[in-house]
Design a protein around this motif. Sequence first.
Motif, PDB file in Angstrom:
ATOM      1  N   PHE A 193       1.169  -0.911  -0.290  1.00  0.00           N
ATOM      2  CA  PHE A 193      -0.282  -0.142   0.330  1.00  0.00           C
ATOM      3  C   PHE A 193       0.669   1.586  -0.089  1.00  0.00           C
ATOM      4  CE2 PHE A 193      -3.171  -2.494   1.558  1.00  0.00           C
ATOM      5  CZ  PHE A 193      -4.276  -2.721   0.484  1.00  0.00           C
ATOM      6  N   ASN A 194       0.458   2.473  -0.078  1.00  0.00           N
ATOM      7  CA  ASN A 194       1.090   3.629  -0.322  1.00  0.00           C
ATOM      8  C   ASN A 194       2.089   3.331  -1.340  1.00  0.00           C
ATOM      9  OD1 ASN A 194      -1.228   4.735   1.549  1.00  0.00           O
ATOM     10  ND2 ASN A 194       0.224   4.073   3.575  1.00  0.00           N
ATOM     11  N   ALA A 195       2.171   3.232  -2.465  1.00  0.00           N
ATOM     12  CA  ALA A 195       3.074   3.376  -2.798  1.00  0.00           C
ATOM     13  C   ALA A 195       3.381   4.457  -4.115  1.00  0.00           C
ATOM     14  CB  ALA A 195       3.052   2.012  -4.083  1.00  0.00           C
ATOM     15  N   PHE A 196       4.352   4.968  -4.435  1.00  0.00           N
ATOM     16  CA  PHE A 196       4.573   6.023  -5.219  1.00  0.00           C
ATOM     17  C   PHE A 196       6.418   5.468  -5.671  1.00  0.00           C
ATOM     18  CE2 PHE A 196       6.975   6.833  -0.838  1.00  0.00           C
ATOM     19  CZ  PHE A 196       8.036   7.277  -0.943  1.00  0.00           C
ATOM     20  N   THR A 197       5.793   6.944  -6.832  1.00  0.00           N
ATOM     21  CA  THR A 197       7.362   7.035  -8.031  1.00  0.00           C
ATOM     22  C   THR A 197       8.489   7.158  -6.991  1.00  0.00           C
ATOM     23  OG1 THR A 197       5.949   5.954  -9.264  1.00  0.00           O
ATOM     24  CG2 THR A 197       7.817   7.051  -9.738  1.00  0.00           C
ATOM     25  N   VAL A 198       8.889   6.454  -6.921  1.00  0.00           N
ATOM     26  CA  VAL A 198      10.637   7.500  -6.726  1.00  0.00           C
ATOM     27  C   VAL A 198      11.449   8.300  -7.834  1.00  0.00           C
ATOM     28  CG1 VAL A 198      13.292   7.843  -5.742  1.00  0.00           C
ATOM     29  CG2 VAL A 198      11.875   6.436  -5.011  1.00  0.00           C
ATOM     30  N   VAL A 199      11.488   7.304  -8.687  1.00  0.00           N
ATOM     31  CA  VAL A 199      12.317   7.848 -10.164  1.00  0.00           C
ATOM     32  C   VAL A 199      11.696   7.344 -11.248  1.00  0.00           C
ATOM     33  CG1 VAL A 199      14.485   6.640 -10.219  1.00  0.00           C
ATOM     34  CG2 VAL A 199      14.033   8.608 -11.202  1.00  0.00           C
ATOM     35  N   SER A 200      11.235   7.515 -12.957  1.00  0.00           N
ATOM     36  CA  SER A 200      10.538   6.730 -13.616  1.00  0.00           C
ATOM     37  C   SER A 200      11.891   7.098 -14.766  1.00  0.00           C
ATOM     38  CB  SER A 200       9.496   7.715 -14.856  1.00  0.00           C
ATOM     39  OG  SER A 200       8.716   7.909 -13.255  1.00  0.00           O
ATOM     40  N   SER A 201      12.353   6.561 -16.022  1.00  0.00           N
ATOM     41  CA  SER A 201      13.906   6.465 -16.502  1.00  0.00           C
ATOM     42  C   SER A 201      13.064   5.802 -18.020  1.00  0.00           C
ATOM     43  CB  SER A 201      14.457   6.016 -16.293  1.00  0.00           C
ATOM     44  OG  SER A 201      15.643   6.041 -17.464  1.00  0.00           O
ATOM     45  N   LYS A 202      13.527   6.367 -19.112  1.00  0.00           N
ATOM     46  CA  LYS A 202      13.280   5.581 -20.125  1.00  0.00           C
ATOM     47  C   LYS A 202      14.264   4.173 -21.041  1.00  0.00           C
ATOM     48  CE  LYS A 202      10.868   9.069 -23.145  1.00  0.00           C
ATOM     49  NZ  LYS A 202      10.686   9.658 -24.180  1.00  0.00           N
ATOM     50  N   GLU A 203      15.751   4.076 -19.527  1.00  0.00           N
ATOM     51  CA  GLU A 203      16.746   2.996 -19.344  1.00  0.00           C
ATOM     52  C   GLU A 203      16.136   2.442 -17.885  1.00  0.00           C
ATOM     53  OE1 GLU A 203      18.278   3.242 -22.362  1.00  0.00           O
ATOM     54  OE2 GLU A 203      17.374   4.684 -22.731  1.00  0.00           O
ATOM     55  N   PRO A 204      17.083   1.595 -18.183  1.00  0.00           N
ATOM     56  CA  PRO A 204      16.639   0.772 -17.065  1.00  0.00           C
ATOM     57  C   PRO A 204      17.080   0.846 -16.029  1.00  0.00           C
ATOM     58  CG  PRO A 204      17.565  -0.801 -18.710  1.00  0.00           C
ATOM     59  CD  PRO A 204      17.581   0.547 -19.067  1.00  0.00           C
ATOM     60  N   LEU A 205      16.367   0.254 -14.984  1.00  0.00           N
ATOM     61  CA  LEU A 205      16.670   0.914 -13.337  1.00  0.00           C
ATOM     62  C   LEU A 205      16.620  -0.188 -12.482  1.00  0.00           C
ATOM     63  CD1 LEU A 205      13.839   3.782 -12.267  1.00  0.00           C
ATOM     64  CD2 LEU A 205      16.610   3.862 -12.917  1.00  0.00           C
ATOM     65  N   MET A 206      17.895  -0.454 -11.493  1.00  0.00           N
ATOM     66  CA  MET A 206      18.043  -2.296 -10.819  1.00  0.00           C
ATOM     67  C   MET A 206      18.576  -2.007  -9.721  1.00  0.00           C
ATOM     68  SD  MET A 206      19.852  -3.731 -14.707  1.00  0.00           S
ATOM     69  CE  MET A 206      20.239  -5.046 -13.538  1.00  0.00           C
ATOM     70  N   SER A 207      18.107  -2.802  -8.937  1.00  0.00           N
ATOM     71  CA  SER A 207      18.959  -3.363  -7.781  1.00  0.00           C
ATOM     72  C   SER A 207      19.186  -1.935  -6.762  1.00  0.00           C
ATOM     73  CB  SER A 207      20.363  -3.600  -8.280  1.00  0.00           C
ATOM     74  OG  SER A 207      20.983  -4.238  -9.092  1.00  0.00           O
ATOM     75  N   PRO A 208      18.108  -2.324  -6.537  1.00  0.00           N
ATOM     76  CA  PRO A 208      17.644  -0.619  -5.111  1.00  0.00           C
ATOM     77  C   PRO A 208      18.538  -1.193  -4.519  1.00  0.00           C
ATOM     78  CG  PRO A 208      15.942  -1.361  -6.113  1.00  0.00           C
ATOM     79  CD  PRO A 208      15.973  -1.698  -6.494  1.00  0.00           C
ATOM     80  N   GLU A 209      18.994  -0.577  -3.268  1.00  0.00           N
ATOM     81  CA  GLU A 209      18.931  -0.839  -1.987  1.00  0.00           C
ATOM     82  C   GLU A 209      19.441   0.949  -0.595  1.00  0.00           C
ATOM     83  OE1 GLU A 209      19.487  -3.566  -0.052  1.00  0.00           O
ATOM     84  OE2 GLU A 209      19.437  -4.851  -1.975  1.00  0.00           O
ATOM     85  N   TRP A 210      18.845   0.275   0.536  1.00  0.00           N
ATOM     86  CA  TRP A 210      18.488   0.832   1.341  1.00  0.00           C
ATOM     87  C   TRP A 210      19.415   1.793   2.246  1.00  0.00           C
ATOM     88  CZ3 TRP A 210      13.405   3.769   1.995  1.00  0.00           C
ATOM     89  CH2 TRP A 210      12.828   2.951   1.306  1.00  0.00           C
ATOM     90  N   SER A 211      20.020   2.819   2.472  1.00  0.00           N
ATOM     91  CA  SER A 211      20.710   2.980   3.516  1.00  0.00           C
ATOM     92  C   SER A 211      20.316   2.389   4.739  1.00  0.00           C
ATOM     93  CB  SER A 211      20.968   4.733   3.381  1.00  0.00           C
ATOM     94  OG  SER A 211      19.881   5.515   4.157  1.00  0.00           O
ATOM     95  N   PRO A 212      21.227   2.613   6.163  1.00  0.00           N
ATOM     96  CA  PRO A 212      20.906   2.254   7.553  1.00  0.00           C
ATOM     97  C   PRO A 212      19.559   3.256   7.816  1.00  0.00           C
ATOM     98  CG  PRO A 212      22.971   1.761   6.425  1.00  0.00           C
ATOM     99  CD  PRO A 212      22.825   2.860   5.716  1.00  0.00           C
ATOM    100  N   GLU A 213      19.480   4.092   7.902  1.00  0.00           N
ATOM    101  CA  GLU A 213      18.592   4.868   8.212  1.00  0.00           C
ATOM    102  C   GLU A 213      17.274   5.423   7.503  1.00  0.00           C
ATOM    103  OE1 GLU A 213      20.269   7.734   5.366  1.00  0.00           O
ATOM    104  OE2 GLU A 213      21.750   6.082   6.732  1.00  0.00           O
ATOM    105  N   GLY A 214      17.761   4.744   6.301  1.00  0.00           N
ATOM    106  CA  GLY A 214      16.717   4.792   5.566  1.00  0.00           C
ATOM    107  C   GLY A 214      16.192   5.787   5.183  1.00  0.00           C
ATOM    108  N   SER A 215      17.041   6.690   4.544  1.00  0.00           N
ATOM    109  CA  SER A 215      16.368   8.053   4.021  1.00  0.00           C
ATOM    110  C   SER A 215      16.965   8.215   2.354  1.00  0.00           C
ATOM    111  CB  SER A 215      17.714   8.989   5.076  1.00  0.00           C
ATOM    112  OG  SER A 215      18.515   9.106   4.775  1.00  0.00           O
ATOM    113  N   LYS A 216      17.953   6.931   2.367  1.00  0.00           N
ATOM    114  CA  LYS A 216      18.381   6.929   1.121  1.00  0.00           C
ATOM    115  C   LYS A 216      17.939   5.896   0.222  1.00  0.00           C
ATOM    116  CE  LYS A 216      22.190  11.274   1.556  1.00  0.00           C
ATOM    117  NZ  LYS A 216      22.004  10.473   3.190  1.00  0.00           N
ATOM    118  N   LEU A 217      18.387   5.243  -1.067  1.00  0.00           N
ATOM    119  CA  LEU A 217      18.649   4.486  -1.545  1.00  0.00           C
ATOM    120  C   LEU A 217      19.637   4.926  -2.405  1.00  0.00           C
ATOM    121  CD1 LEU A 217      14.663   3.644  -3.015  1.00  0.00           C
ATOM    122  CD2 LEU A 217      15.506   3.017  -1.732  1.00  0.00           C
ATOM    123  N   ALA A 218      20.755   3.589  -3.171  1.00  0.00           N
ATOM    124  CA  ALA A 218      21.143   3.659  -3.719  1.00  0.00           C
ATOM    125  C   ALA A 218      20.978   2.285  -5.360  1.00  0.00           C
ATOM    126  CB  ALA A 218      22.738   2.886  -3.277  1.00  0.00           C
TER     127      ALA A 218
END
Length: 428
Positions: A193-218
């Motif tokens: 639930f409560n999904a939102f888009t962080v970024v959209s692209s016409k090129e591939p996006l892969m392998s998200p990982e969270w920072s330890p405090e949860g404020s960033k994604l790599a």
Amino acid sequence: MKLVSRFTSTIMAMGLLVSGLLKAESDVRISIDQGVSTAQPIIVVPFKANGAVPADVAQIISDDLRNSGKFSPIPRERLPSQPGSATEIVPDQWSVLGADNVVVGQVSASGGGYNVAYQLIDVLGTSGAAGNVIAQGSFNVPAAQIRLGAHTVSDQVFEKLTQIRGAFRTKIAYVVQRGVSSYELRVSDYDGFNAFTVVSSKEPLMSPEWSPEGSKLAYVTFENKKSQVVVHDLRSGGRKVVGSLKGHNGAPAFSPDGSRVAFASNQDGQLNIYVTSASGGSPKQLTSGAGNNTEPSWSPDGGSILFTSDRSGSPQVYQMSASGGGASLIGGSGSGKISADGKNLIMVSSDKIVKRDLTSGSTEVLSSTFLDESPSISPNGTMVIYSSTKGVSKVLQLVSADGRFKANLPGAGGQYKFPAWSPYLTKQ
């Protein structure tokens, strides 16, 4: 009941995660594949409502407890009544249902939001006299965060009964691919639930990982016509390229203290593991001359890195010091991750998700789906989310870490890949 202000503050703080981003939506839902017949029965009574409430709080709590694999909520149609507080409970009428505990509560409109109050009752008298209230809470939530309020109750009930910190207020990140040129990096509540888009692209996006405090994604982006590892601040929207070596760059993983990012690059012709500062800089190469090495992940203490290597002829999981050097064989066939408590290793073996007890060495197959990959563990170690193949589609799957509860998160069109479970998002 006493107002527990720290939970109100937590809910407000977690709401900041989505501020400034696109309007929240929902595109996946948990659908049960296999229930738990041996889990602990529990009763969650529909909450009394003062005015219109936009969500069934008790049902959300019931679903959370079920999804953990540790509880089996008793169906509502079997309940003798629908009390709103402990004073309305006659223990003998409820103990015959086979459950030790009953959750009751109320939801009331309050200052433009809602007040959620609950009581957890021992109807068998295992903690003293039958009918004892063993946990309770009352807190305010903004109108748009009513589901977060329900997850807060779930966390408190779960921790009281299991002595394990609840993880129902966490989130998941994943990639949705629609067609050949539409990719979205999405974030949602753990249950879709409560999904939102962080970024959209016409090129591939892969392998998200969270920072330890949860404020960033790599994650990996091909937006500049080459693969790059970026760190994306979810609050400000700012992005920083931290891995852009010659060739392919992929599979990022934050160190437990958030200061470094490990990733894989084939700038020298073979994939090797590199580590760089989370704010960018010159990467340090950790592996060399031993096949292809990818999918790094850190041990909870930050002292070692697990990775997938084909140095022995086929992909297997290895472990090395976080500063590099010799590697020891773990086994499986890839995607090794250690639970936050250091007790279990989750990895892929023969296209299935398996759990290895790091104390006893015993291994258990958790999944029963097809071509399973990319496992990610809830921060309390009780649930695992992963991607699998269903027909021609990639879908997300949820399994309890004991393998007893299995569910899928069907998506609304598209390929759902690379799930990543968030850490606890704030101190509680």
